[in-house]
Design an enzyme around this catalytic site. Sequence first.
Site, mmCIF file in Angstrom:
data_model
loop_
_atom_site.group_PDB
_atom_site.id
_atom_site.type_symbol
_atom_site.label_atom_id
_atom_site.label_comp_id
_atom_site.label_asym_id
_atom_site.label_seq_id
_atom_site.Cartn_x
_atom_site.Cartn_y
_atom_site.Cartn_z
ATOM 1 N N TYR A 41 0.953 31.568 -7.347
ATOM 2 C CA TYR A 41 0.290 32.474 -6.420
ATOM 3 C C TYR A 41 -1.153 32.712 -6.879
ATOM 4 C CZ TYR A 41 -0.744 36.727 -3.837
ATOM 5 O OH TYR A 41 -1.333 37.653 -3.044
ATOM 6 N N TYR B 5 -0.381 54.970 -16.550
ATOM 7 C CA TYR B 5 -1.670 54.560 -17.104
ATOM 8 C C TYR B 5 -2.877 54.995 -16.285
ATOM 9 C CZ TYR B 5 -0.472 50.898 -13.750
ATOM 10 O OH TYR B 5 -0.066 50.231 -12.632
ATOM 11 N N CYS C 136 32.568 9.058 -16.209
ATOM 12 C CA CYS C 136 31.394 8.949 -17.071
ATOM 13 C C CYS C 136 30.349 8.082 -16.359
ATOM 14 C CB CYS C 136 31.785 8.310 -18.401
ATOM 15 S SG CYS C 136 30.356 7.800 -19.380
ATOM 16 N N LYS D 217 -4.621 37.480 -18.240
ATOM 17 C CA LYS D 217 -3.266 36.969 -18.008
ATOM 18 C C LYS D 217 -2.791 36.071 -19.153
ATOM 19 C CE LYS D 217 -1.316 37.284 -14.464
ATOM 20 N NZ LYS D 217 -1.077 37.451 -13.062
ATOM 21 N N LEU E 110 -6.146 44.343 -9.702
ATOM 22 C CA LEU E 110 -7.052 43.908 -10.762
ATOM 23 C C LEU E 110 -7.432 42.457 -10.566
ATOM 24 C CD1 LEU E 110 -5.193 45.309 -13.908
ATOM 25 C CD2 LEU E 110 -7.414 46.083 -13.079
ATOM 26 N N CYS F 238 32.322 3.614 -25.088
ATOM 27 C CA CYS F 238 31.314 3.891 -24.057
ATOM 28 C C CYS F 238 29.921 3.525 -24.582
ATOM 29 C CB CYS F 238 31.363 5.365 -23.675
ATOM 30 S SG CYS F 238 30.005 5.846 -22.593
ATOM 31 N N ASP G 92 4.261 33.927 -10.085
ATOM 32 C CA ASP G 92 2.945 34.567 -10.137
ATOM 33 C C ASP G 92 1.850 33.554 -10.384
ATOM 34 O OD1 ASP G 92 3.935 37.654 -11.795
ATOM 35 O OD2 ASP G 92 4.201 36.881 -9.767
ATOM 36 N N ASP H 206 4.954 43.780 -16.272
ATOM 37 C CA ASP H 206 5.357 43.075 -15.062
ATOM 38 C C ASP H 206 6.468 43.860 -14.374
ATOM 39 O OD1 ASP H 206 5.249 41.146 -13.195
ATOM 40 O OD2 ASP H 206 6.217 39.584 -14.384
ATOM 41 N N GLU I 54 -4.573 47.627 -22.774
ATOM 42 C CA GLU I 54 -3.189 48.063 -22.525
ATOM 43 C C GLU I 54 -2.354 46.859 -22.112
ATOM 44 O OE1 GLU I 54 -3.314 50.853 -19.293
ATOM 45 O OE2 GLU I 54 -4.982 51.931 -20.207
ATOM 46 N N LYS J 214 -0.130 44.696 -19.687
ATOM 47 C CA LYS J 214 0.018 44.629 -18.234
ATOM 48 C C LYS J 214 1.497 44.373 -17.969
ATOM 49 C CE LYS J 214 -1.797 42.371 -14.110
ATOM 50 N NZ LYS J 214 -0.490 42.127 -13.517
ATOM 51 N N LYS K 34 -9.909 47.643 -20.067
ATOM 52 C CA LYS K 34 -10.540 48.639 -19.190
ATOM 53 C C LYS K 34 -11.760 49.239 -19.857
ATOM 54 C CE LYS K 34 -6.078 49.935 -17.229
ATOM 55 N NZ LYS K 34 -5.038 50.936 -17.037
ATOM 56 N N CYS L 142 33.464 12.223 -21.899
ATOM 57 C CA CYS L 142 33.866 10.837 -21.721
ATOM 58 C C CYS L 142 34.600 10.512 -23.010
ATOM 59 C CB CYS L 142 32.635 9.932 -21.576
ATOM 60 S SG CYS L 142 33.048 8.197 -21.827
ATOM 61 N N GLU M 17 3.966 52.083 -13.927
ATOM 62 C CA GLU M 17 4.716 50.862 -13.654
ATOM 63 C C GLU M 17 6.190 51.110 -13.947
ATOM 64 O OE1 GLU M 17 2.514 48.765 -12.591
ATOM 65 O OE2 GLU M 17 3.482 46.803 -12.586
ATOM 66 N N CYS N 63 30.036 4.503 -18.407
ATOM 67 C CA CYS N 63 31.077 3.476 -18.510
ATOM 68 C C CYS N 63 32.085 3.538 -17.367
ATOM 69 C CB CYS N 63 31.787 3.577 -19.862
ATOM 70 S SG CYS N 63 32.777 5.073 -20.024
HETATM 71 S S1 IVH Z 1 -4.644 49.195 -13.944
HETATM 72 C C1 IVH Z 1 -7.609 50.453 -11.086
HETATM 73 N N1 IVH Z 1 -3.029 49.029 -15.976
HETATM 74 O O1 IVH Z 1 -0.922 45.126 -12.661
HETATM 75 C C2 IVH Z 1 -6.384 50.291 -11.819
HETATM 76 N N2 IVH Z 1 -2.401 47.954 -13.963
HETATM 77 O O2 IVH Z 1 -3.034 43.792 -10.173
HETATM 78 C C3 IVH Z 1 -5.682 49.026 -11.525
HETATM 79 N N3 IVH Z 1 -0.217 46.848 -14.071
HETATM 80 O O3 IVH Z 1 -0.787 46.228 -9.456
HETATM 81 C C4 IVH Z 1 -4.435 48.844 -12.266
HETATM 82 N N4 IVH Z 1 0.251 47.406 -16.140
HETATM 83 O O4 IVH Z 1 0.805 47.345 -10.944
HETATM 84 C C5 IVH Z 1 -3.248 48.687 -14.704
HETATM 85 N N5 IVH Z 1 -1.660 49.014 -17.857
HETATM 86 C C6 IVH Z 1 -1.892 48.676 -16.587
HETATM 87 C C7 IVH Z 1 -0.961 47.915 -15.859
HETATM 88 C C8 IVH Z 1 -1.260 47.556 -14.540
HETATM 89 C C9 IVH Z 1 0.675 46.766 -15.082
HETATM 90 C C10 IVH Z 1 -0.057 46.217 -12.756
HETATM 91 C C11 IVH Z 1 -0.382 47.106 -11.608
HETATM 92 C C12 IVH Z 1 -1.292 46.306 -10.730
HETATM 93 C C13 IVH Z 1 -1.302 44.958 -11.345
HETATM 94 C C14 IVH Z 1 -2.699 44.380 -11.342
#
Ligand code: IVH
Length: 712
Positions: free
Chosen positions: A37, A256, A443, A349, A84, A466, A34, A119, A115, A117, A325, A461, A204, A446
């Site tokens: 990316y 969420y 080894c 992040k 996001l 050695c 990630d 994975d 909240e 995030k 948010k 060894c 998720e 030696c």
């Molecule tokens: S909100 C408009 N809340 O993170 C709402 N996303 O690119 C947008 N994700 O693809 C998402 N936990 O799959 C939101 N508590 C959370 C999240 C969450 C994981 C993921 C979601 C999204 C990526 C953000």
Amino acid sequence: MDDKALQHRYKDLKQQIHFHNHRYHVLDAPVTSDAEYDKLVVELRQIETGHPDWVTPDSPSQRAGAGPSEKFEKVRHPRPILSLANAFGAEDARAWYERVRKLDDRVEKAGFVVEPKIDGLSVVLHYRDGVFVEGASRGDGEVGEDITANLRTVRAIPLKIPVIQGLGDKELGNRGQGNQESRTVRSSKIPDSLVPDYLVVRGEVFIPVKDFDKLNKRLEENGEKTYLNPRNTAAGSLRQLDPAITASRPLTLLVYQIVYWENNSQSPPEPRAQWELLEYLRALGFPVTDVARRFDDIESAIAYTVTWDKRRDELPYEADGMVIKIDDLNLATEMGFVGKDPRGAIAFKFPAREVTTKLLGIEVEVGRTGVLTPKAVLEPVEINGVIVKNATLHNFDYIAEKDIRPGDRVLVKRAGEVIPYVIGPVMDLRSGAENPYAPPSACPACGQPAEHFEGEVAWYCVNAACPAQLVRNVEHFVSRGAMDITGLGIKIVEKLIETGLVKDVADIYTLKQEDILAAVTKKDRKTEAAPPGKIADNLLTAIEKSRRQPLSRLITALGIHGVGEVSAADLSRHFPSLDLLAAASGDLLQMVDGVGPNIAEAIVDWFSRERNHNVLEKLKAAGVWPQSSAVNGPSSTGALTGLTFVVTGTLAGFSREGVKEFIESHGGKVTDSVSKNTSFLVFGEAPESKVKKSQKLGVKIIGKEELRQMCV
Ligand code: IVH
């Protein structure tokens, strides 16, 4: 970069991101982390901000993901499933706040919800009249895949809402409580009338870390291939055409977002604040995170977010950040989006922990005990602000089990204090030219044949002479917890061994100034602030000083398998010199706190080797022979001097001989029969006539532990 070069880079970036998007979103087989990316996307966005006229409809910034795979039916989402924008740190988050505040100053009073995030995989769940009718993956944000049958197998997804709630513990039993996170609130009752006619929620799907570890352990025990990480496994599980396979995976969910709301009657009203929305979904019976918090101001929201950066391991799932948010959803919606990223929220992040890089080769290191350890040589890569060039591969079995091959692109993890390690190869990126790796037959230092012992994973060894083992031995001998000889660095040690001036650790004490001067390499001379003469003087002073180190340090320095600083200190308390330690039997050694049969055996074995004998003789001759004053030998006075003991019964894990030796080594006397002169009866498990007699004579009866306590 001039415009032409920049345009070229832009095109290149678009191609790369498209490629990775396809791997990740369509094939479920990412070949990058990630973090890597995200970096590409940040760079692309930067170019686009500077040159908005370059942006083409095919730019990855114009859509959230790639097209869905053909395996499942397509589902058009009722509203776009947005992604996001990222913030990498508090400053970025503040910059986001400033941007949105400038757009609309109501943001100042709108409040924030933070909240985790998670994975995992974004899913969209449709409920008609409270019944789960359809479930889709995110796909490209507009169209996803119909994975209803698979999602039905995920137990955390309610098949009907509201979930009957408010039952007492008795009716509920203890079933289905699950972990804290996926537990549903059962305290409040929601009447059916509070469920809209048509509700679409987003959440998720993921595999909790503990379940993932369990799953891998089970696979390992069955000799099957293990999975790389929870996210890939969850993704693969949801894309199974056979729902029975999905059902066998420990998938769960947290929701969420409300994606769509349709109601013909006037009630209930759609929640218009994120915090209220979470409460509402929770009350309906959806799993909702316990970690979410609401804050009035951005600084408190950021402060809370940052605390989770440090505590992320406490979360039961892998989280790659926190989401901040705007609580007021009307305002958030009004603010619109940039590309596919809503302005009303930001992903904060956490620093990355996993990256992919090329495995350039596998080096073999020789340890102090001769154990051969494979080490990954990597194309340098940054993880969490640190450039990683090497990583552990654990052992040769691990390499074989994961089929890790030199030349592979590998996934590398660096988390907290953990030494970076190779998780496994990215199979899809194999060119076919990579050959399986075979453990070394000799080894590397030696050249003597490597050996493998029955029941052990490691290769060794076994050549006591050695040079590589000797380097490690000397390194350990001079280390801070041992003899603490500062200035005797690895380079000098290697040189001294190479020239034959140091053949064992005792030779350190006969080094002369000219020996050291010759060993200080040109490179050292340059980098060191001090001139070579001064380096040599300082080193000789450090060596001299080390002669006065206490016995416990010398015991540590010997590097006996399993004897660390703590056991060495315990041993030195019971054995006042190396002569006495060398003479101790395994049984006697086991009387020392923390010394079990394995360590006792290792100590006896170490002292029985001729090579070690010679080292000890040389140390003694050099005057490096500290004595400890804590206790005394058999003939002198000790903690038990003047006391008479009778040992009876079996003492778990100890022979009677060992206990007798122990008493004598602390100055006590051992006799066979109980008399009025007996001070203590040391009593094991089986009661004997001696117990009765002692009781009659009023002789105190003690156990092994009490005896030990008398001597510390
Ligand atoms: S909100 C408009 N809340 O993170 C709402 N996303 O690119 C947008 N994700 O693809 C998402 N936990 O799959 C939101 N508590 C959370 C999240 C969450 C994981 C993921 C979601 C999204 C990526 C953000």
